[in-house]
Design an enzyme around this catalytic site. Structure first.
Site, PDB file in Angstrom:
ATOM      1  N   ASP A   1       4.199   8.141  -4.256  1.00 46.56           N
ATOM      2  CA  ASP A   1       3.941   7.813  -2.538  1.00 46.56           C
ATOM      3  C   ASP A   1       3.410   5.793  -3.100  1.00 46.56           C
ATOM      4  OD1 ASP A   1       4.443   9.649  -0.643  1.00 46.56           O
ATOM      5  OD2 ASP A   1       2.380  10.096  -0.906  1.00 46.56           O
ATOM      6  N   GLU A   2       3.625   6.182  -4.602  1.00 50.29           N
ATOM      7  CA  GLU A   2       3.653   5.126  -5.274  1.00 50.29           C
ATOM      8  C   GLU A   2       4.613   3.760  -5.462  1.00 50.29           C
ATOM      9  OE1 GLU A   2       0.646   4.989  -8.540  1.00 50.29           O
ATOM     10  OE2 GLU A   2      -0.558   6.675  -7.334  1.00 50.29           O
TER      11      GLU A   2
END
Length: 290
Positions: free
Chosen positions: A234-235
């Site tokens: 999620d980055e």
């Protein structure tokens, strides 16, 4: 249904390279030599990284000019200026594989937009670790592939996914609320061609029932983030984000419904911009020519 680019006569060129004088002149000179007429042109000079980005949508009036002719001609310009570039026919739909688990709002939204012509994508397959949305896939006439995932079968499941990506000549993989973490190896193999969507509460409210956690803390903004998939969970480079306000009168169920709307809209914009070659990765960031 919206009118798209004319087949065989409209093209999109995207490029990035070290910044130097004469770049725009070199690109426009190439277009003049090939009877190109610019419909849209955008550029960005990242002075911190000393890197130049450009997207040009153009048409060609000379009959018989092919994509290969243009690629051959621009290769000489690219070599002279150390340009990384891609050139496409603007009308070519992006072949998109959509992955989903048990929440179907993003899947349904993408399929509807595709059917109405709002998205220039083809969807040769839908992949899921559950069978909940097999009837939805059938209603759109799209092959549905049930690929169960467990701790023991994850390598086989990811191998099957890559088989489908290769067999179906997939350009883009969309994780439309697919609730399985991809392995680092798979993320690397799909680098730059896999988009994920998640709620905006991360990293504050992780795990199960994030909207309930947010409600309990009195959160006033509900949002979503679309980003490219990388091994850093999620980055990855962020493509698009949006938020909507909530207040004390809205309970967890209302917040979930609002969150789903925002997620669907943000993901649709990310897929649209990717399919139009409007996104260029710049390290951990993106350049988005909207």
């Amino acid at each position: 249904m919206s009118l798209g680019p004319t087949t065989g006569s409209e093209f999109v060129l995207t490029l990035s390279c070290p910044d130097r004088s004469g770049l725009v002149h070199a690109v426009t000179g190439f277009l003049v030599r090939h009877s190109g007429n610019i419909q849209e042109s955008q550029q960005f000079d990242d002075r911190l990284q000393d890197r130049f980005f450009m997207r040009v949508h153009f048409d060609v009036s000379e009959p018989g000019t092919s994509l290969e002719d243009l690629k051959s001609g621009f290769a000489q310009v690219a070599e002279a200026y150390r340009i990384s570039w891609q050139l496409y026919e603007a009308s070519t739909p992006t072949r998109t594989l959509i992955m989903v688990s048990k929440f179907g709002h993003c899947l349904n939204d993408l399929l509807f937009r595709r059917r109405t012509g709002a998205l220039n994508i083809e969807v040769p397959a839908i992949v899921s670790n559950h069978r909940d949305f097999e009837p939805l896939a059938e209603s759109y006439g799209i092959p549905f592939h049930h690929v169960p995932v467990s701790r023991e079968t994850k390598p086989e499941a990811e191998a099957r996914l890559l088989e489908l990506v290769d067999e179906l000549d997939i350009d883009l993989v969309v994780l439309a609320r697919y609730m399985q973490i991809l392995s680092n190896d798979l993320c690397k193999q799909l680098e730059g061609r896999a988009i994920n969507i998640h709620h905006s509460f991360l990293p504050s409210f992780k795990g199960a029932r994030p909207y309930v956690q947010a409600y309990d803390r009195g959160v006033k903004l509900v949002g979503a983030t679309a980003h490219y998939v990388t091994p850093d969970l999620d980055e990855g480079p962020i493509i698009e984000q949006d938020v909507i306000r909530v207040n004390h009168s809205q309970g967890p169920d209302s917040m979930v419904a609002l969150g789903r709307d925002v997620e669907a809209q943000v993901l649709a914009r990310a897929v649209e911009w990717h399919s139009q070659s409007r996104i260029m990765v710049n390290g951990n960031r993106t350049v988005v020519f909207r």
